[in-house]
Design an enzyme around this catalytic site. Structure first.
Site, short mmCIF file in Angstrom:
data_model
loop_
_atom_site.label_atom_id
_atom_site.label_comp_id
_atom_site.label_asym_id
_atom_site.label_seq_id
_atom_site.Cartn_x
_atom_site.Cartn_y
_atom_site.Cartn_z
N LYS A 60 0.86 -1.19 0.00
CA LYS A 60 0.00 0.00 0.00
C LYS A 60 0.89 1.23 0.00
O LYS A 60 1.63 1.48 0.95
CB LYS A 60 -0.88 0.03 1.26
CG LYS A 60 -1.91 1.17 1.19
CD LYS A 60 -2.28 1.70 2.55
CE LYS A 60 -1.51 2.91 2.98
NZ LYS A 60 -1.77 4.15 2.25
N GLU A 118 11.68 15.32 14.80
CA GLU A 118 12.02 15.28 13.38
C GLU A 118 11.33 16.47 12.68
O GLU A 118 10.11 16.61 12.76
CB GLU A 118 11.47 13.96 12.83
CG GLU A 118 12.10 13.49 11.57
CD GLU A 118 11.52 12.13 11.13
OE1 GLU A 118 10.46 11.72 11.61
OE2 GLU A 118 12.16 11.52 10.27
N CYS A 159 14.39 10.62 5.97
CA CYS A 159 14.56 10.09 7.33
C CYS A 159 16.01 10.21 7.79
O CYS A 159 16.28 10.23 8.98
CB CYS A 159 14.12 8.64 7.37
SG CYS A 159 14.90 7.67 6.07
N GLU A 198 11.21 0.49 9.30
CA GLU A 198 12.14 1.58 8.95
C GLU A 198 11.44 2.87 9.34
O GLU A 198 10.54 3.33 8.62
CB GLU A 198 12.43 1.56 7.44
CG GLU A 198 13.24 0.37 6.97
CD GLU A 198 14.68 0.42 7.38
OE1 GLU A 198 15.12 1.43 7.95
OE2 GLU A 198 15.39 -0.58 7.16
P1 NAP Z 1 3.36 7.98 8.07
O1 NAP Z 1 2.33 8.95 8.44
O2 NAP Z 1 3.78 6.96 9.07
O3 NAP Z 1 2.83 7.28 6.72
C1 NAP Z 1 3.57 6.28 6.07
C2 NAP Z 1 2.61 5.24 5.52
O4 NAP Z 1 1.87 4.66 6.59
C3 NAP Z 1 1.58 5.79 4.54
O5 NAP Z 1 1.36 4.84 3.52
C4 NAP Z 1 0.33 5.93 5.40
O6 NAP Z 1 -0.85 5.81 4.68
C5 NAP Z 1 0.49 4.74 6.31
N1 NAP Z 1 -0.25 4.84 7.58
C6 NAP Z 1 -0.62 5.95 8.26
N2 NAP Z 1 -1.27 5.60 9.40
C7 NAP Z 1 -1.33 4.25 9.43
C8 NAP Z 1 -1.84 3.28 10.34
N3 NAP Z 1 -2.45 3.64 11.48
N4 NAP Z 1 -1.71 1.97 10.05
C9 NAP Z 1 -1.09 1.59 8.92
N5 NAP Z 1 -0.57 2.44 8.01
C10 NAP Z 1 -0.68 3.76 8.27
O7 NAP Z 1 4.71 8.66 7.63
P2 NAP Z 1 4.92 9.90 6.65
O8 NAP Z 1 4.82 11.12 7.45
O9 NAP Z 1 4.11 9.76 5.45
O10 NAP Z 1 6.41 9.63 6.22
C11 NAP Z 1 7.49 10.23 6.81
C12 NAP Z 1 8.08 9.36 7.93
O11 NAP Z 1 8.68 8.22 7.33
C13 NAP Z 1 9.18 10.09 8.67
O12 NAP Z 1 9.08 9.83 10.04
C14 NAP Z 1 10.43 9.47 8.08
O13 NAP Z 1 11.56 9.56 8.90
C15 NAP Z 1 10.00 8.06 7.84
N6 NAP Z 1 10.85 7.39 6.85
C16 NAP Z 1 11.72 6.43 7.28
C17 NAP Z 1 12.58 5.81 6.38
C18 NAP Z 1 13.54 4.75 6.85
O14 NAP Z 1 14.06 4.04 6.01
N7 NAP Z 1 13.79 4.62 8.13
C19 NAP Z 1 12.53 6.17 5.03
C20 NAP Z 1 11.64 7.16 4.62
C21 NAP Z 1 10.79 7.75 5.55
P3 NAP Z 1 -1.71 7.12 4.25
O15 NAP Z 1 -0.93 7.77 3.17
O16 NAP Z 1 -2.99 6.53 3.81
O17 NAP Z 1 -1.84 7.97 5.48
#
Ligand code: NAP
Length: 461
Positions: free
Chosen positions: A155, A364, A264, A230
Site C-alpha cells: 500500500k 524530526e 529520514c 524503517e
Molecule cells: P506515516 O504517516 O507513518 O505514513 C507512512 C505510511 O503509513 C503511509 O502509507 C500511510 O498511509 C500509512 N499509515 C498511516 N497511518 C497508518 C496506520 N495507522 N496503520 C497503517 N498504516 C498507516 O509517515 P509519513 O509522514 O508519510 O512519512 C514520513 C516518515 O517516514 C518520517 O518519520 C520518516 O523519517 C520516515 N521514513 C523512514 C525511512 C527509513 O528508512 N527509516 C525512510 C523514509 C521515511 P496514508 O498515506 O494513507 O496515510
C-alpha cells in the site's frame, strides 16, 4: 471511490486512482496467499531473471517514471531520476542475492543422523510505504521478498500512489505474475488493520513514522507476524575542530537539503566545534542561500515544495519555536504558501545559537531547516548526539583517525557517515537502532527478513 492525487507544487490534480474496498483488499490478500505456492517453487535463477527484466524495463522508462514522481511528490526532476536509479539498484542487487540463499549441513552427534538447515521463503509479505521515496522504499522491500520466493502486496502513501502503480505495471510487463506483486490503495489505518489481521500475511514491512510503526508492531502481535520497521530519524552532524570545513559544508548540504529536507536520514542537528562554528555557519548559510526553490519540473529547481500543509505547519512551528527561544536566522525563514491553491514552499533556512530547549533539537523537522549548535569536547558532542530516542543516521567530519574511531564506536545509530553525507547504497545494510526501527534493508542482510530457517534432523540411517 477514488483517490485524487495532486501536484504539491501547484495544487493541480495529476491523477485519480481507484481506492480499493475492504472486500477487494481481502481478495488481493487471498490471491497473494494462493500465488505463494507456485512462486516459491519457481527456481531462483528464473526469479532472478524476472527481477532483472523488471529493472531493465524501469530503466527503459526512466523519464516517464521520474516525471510521474516529480508531479506527485514535488522533488526536483534530477532527484527523481536519481531515485529511479537507486530503486533499480535494489532490484539488481537482490536479483543476484536470490542465487545466494544457502542452507547448511551440520556435523551430527551420531553416525545414524544427518542435520540439515534449509532457508525457505516466509510467505505473503504486506508492505506499507511513505511518500518521500515513492519508488525506492517499495523496491527495497519487494525485490528481496520476490528474490526469496515470497509474494508481495503493498500500500503506497495516499499522496504518491502513481509512481508505484507504474512500477507494478512494468513488473507485470516484465513477466512477474500479477498475484505475486500487487498494489492496493486506501487509507493507512484501514489497510494496515486488514494486513495485520490477515492470517495469510506472514510479514509486515513498513517504512514511515515511528508512531505508526509502533502501532503496526502492536497489531502484528496477535498473529505473531515478522516485522521490519524503517522509522523516523533525527540525524546529528558533528563537525570536529580539525575537519575540512568546505568539504563538511558540501556534504552537509547533500544530507540536509535533498528532497527539501524530507528524508529520514537528513541532518536534523548540526553540532560544530566552538572554534570553527562561525566559519562553518557562514559557509553553510551562503551555500543554502544559493539553492533555487520552485516547481520540481523546472530544470533549475533544487528545492521543491513541502508535501502538504501538515508538514509545512510542523516546519514553521519548529522554526518559530527556535527563534522565540533565541535562535539567530542566518538565511531563509521565508515561505511561499497558498492554502487555496494548496502549495507550501519553505526556503532553505540556517539557524544558529540552537540549544537543547528548542523543539527542533528533539523532534524530526522534515524540512529544509539547518539548526546549528556548538560543542567544546568530542565527548560532549557524542552525549548530545545520542540524547534522542532515534538512532537511524549520524554523520561526522574529521580527518583525525582517533577522533573518528571514537565517534563511530560511540554513536548509537545504525548508519554512520564519516566524511560522507550521502551514505545510502543498495549493497549496504540500511536501518535504525532504538525507536528508528527493527531490521535492515539492502546489503546481504536485506534478504534475511524474508526467509525462515528450517532444521531437518534425519535419523535411523
Ligand atoms: P506515516 O504517516 O507513518 O505514513 C507512512 C505510511 O503509513 C503511509 O502509507 C500511510 O498511509 C500509512 N499509515 C498511516 N497511518 C497508518 C496506520 N495507522 N496503520 C497503517 N498504516 C498507516 O509517515 P509519513 O509522514 O508519510 O512519512 C514520513 C516518515 O517516514 C518520517 O518519520 C520518516 O523519517 C520516515 N521514513 C523512514 C525511512 C527509513 O528508512 N527509516 C525512510 C523514509 C521515511 P496514508 O498515506 O494513507 O496515510
Amino acid at each position: 471511490m477514488v483517490l485524487i492525487v495532486k501536484n504539491p507544487a501547484t495544487g493541480e490534480v495529476v491523477g485519480e486512482v481507484k481506492k480499493h474496498s475492504e472486500a477487494e483488499i481481502m481478495e488481493a490478500l487471498e490471491n497473494g496467499h494462493d500465488a505463494f505456492g507456485q512462486w516459491s517453487k519457481v527456481n531462483a535463477h528464473e526469479r532472478a531473471r524476472l527481477l532483472r527484466n523488471w529493472s531493465r524495463l524501469i530503466q527503459e522508462n526512466i523519464g516517464e517514471v521520474a516525471e510521474i514522481m516529480t508531479r506527485e511528490n514535488g522533488k526536483p526532476l534530477k532527484e527523481s531520476v536519481g531515485e529511479v536509479h537507486y530503486a533499480t539498484a535494489y532490484i539488481d542487487w537482490f536479483a543476484e542475492e536470490a542465487l545466494r540463499v544457502y542452507g547448511r549441513t551440520i556435523p551430527a552427534h551420531t553416525e545414524s543422523k544427518r542435520i540439515i538447515v534449509n532457508r525457505q521463503p516466509i510467505g505473503l509479505v504486506a508492505a506499507i510505504t511513505p511518500w518521500n521515496f515513492p519508488a525506492a522504499m517499495m523496491t527495497r522491500k519487494a525485490a528481496p521478498a520476490l528474490a526469496a520466493g515470497c509474494t508481495f502486496i503493498v500500500k503506497p502513501a495516499e499522496e504518491t500512489p502513481l509512481t508505484m502503480m507504474k512500477l507494478v505495471e512494468l513488473a507485470q510487463e516484465a513477466g512477474i505474475p500479477k498475484d505475486v506483486l500487487q498494489v492496493v490503495n486506501g487509507e493507512g489505518p484501514v489497510v494496515g488493520k486488514l494486513f495485520t489481521e490477515s492470517k495469510h500475511v506472514r510479514k509486515i514491512t513498513f517504512t514511515g513514522s515511528t508512531p505508526v510503526g509502533k502501532q503496526l508492531i502492536k497489531e502484528s502481535a496477535d498473529t505473531v507476524k515478522h516485522v521490519t520497521m524503517e522509522l523516523g530519524g533525527h540525524a546529528p552532524v558533528i563537525v570536529a575542530e580539525d575537519a575540512d570545513i568546505d568539504f563538511a559544508v558540501e556534504q552537509t548540504m547533500l544530507s540536509k537539503f535533498r528532497n527539501a529536507g524530507q528524508t529520514c536520514v537528513c541532518a536534523n542537528r548540526i553540532l560544530v566545534h566552538e572554534n570553527v562554528v562561525d566559519e562553518f555557519s557562514e559557509k553553510l548559510a551562503a551555500a543554502a542561500g544559493r539553492l533555487t526553490v520552485g516547481n520540481g519540473l523546472d530544470e533549475q529547481t533544487d528545492i521543491g515544495p513541502i508535501i502538504n500543509k501538515k508538514g509545512y505547519e510542523k516546519i514553521t512551528a519548529h522554526v518559530q519555536d527556535a527563534i522565540d527561544k533565541g535562535a539567530e536566522v542566518l538565511v531563509g525563514h521565508q515561505y511561499d504558501a497558498n492554502d487555496e491553491k494548496e502549495y507550501y514552499f519553505v526556503y532553505p533556512t540556517v539557524l544558529k545559537n540552537i540549544d537543547e530547549r528548542m523543539t527542533i533539537m528533539h523532534e524530526e523537522t522534515f524540512g529544509p531547516i539547518a539548526p546549528i549548535t556548538s560543542f567544546k569536547t568530542i565527548e560532549e558532542a557524542v552525549e548530545i548526539a545520542n540524547d534522542t530516542a532515534y538512532g537511524l543516521a549520524a554523520y561526522f567530519f574529521t580527518n583525525d583517525y582517533r577522533v573518528g574511531t571514537y565517534l563511530h564506536e560511540n554513536l548509537n545509530f545504525g548508519i554512520i557517515g564519516w566524511n560522507d553525507g550521502a551514505t545510502s547504497a543498495a549493497h549496504a545494510p540500511f536501518g535504525g537502532m532504538k525507536e528508528s526501527g527493527l531490521g535492515r534493508e539492502g546489503g546481504t542482510e536485506g534478504i534475511e527478513p524474508y526467509l525462515e530457517t528450517k532444521y531437518v534432523s534425519i535419523g535411523n540411517l
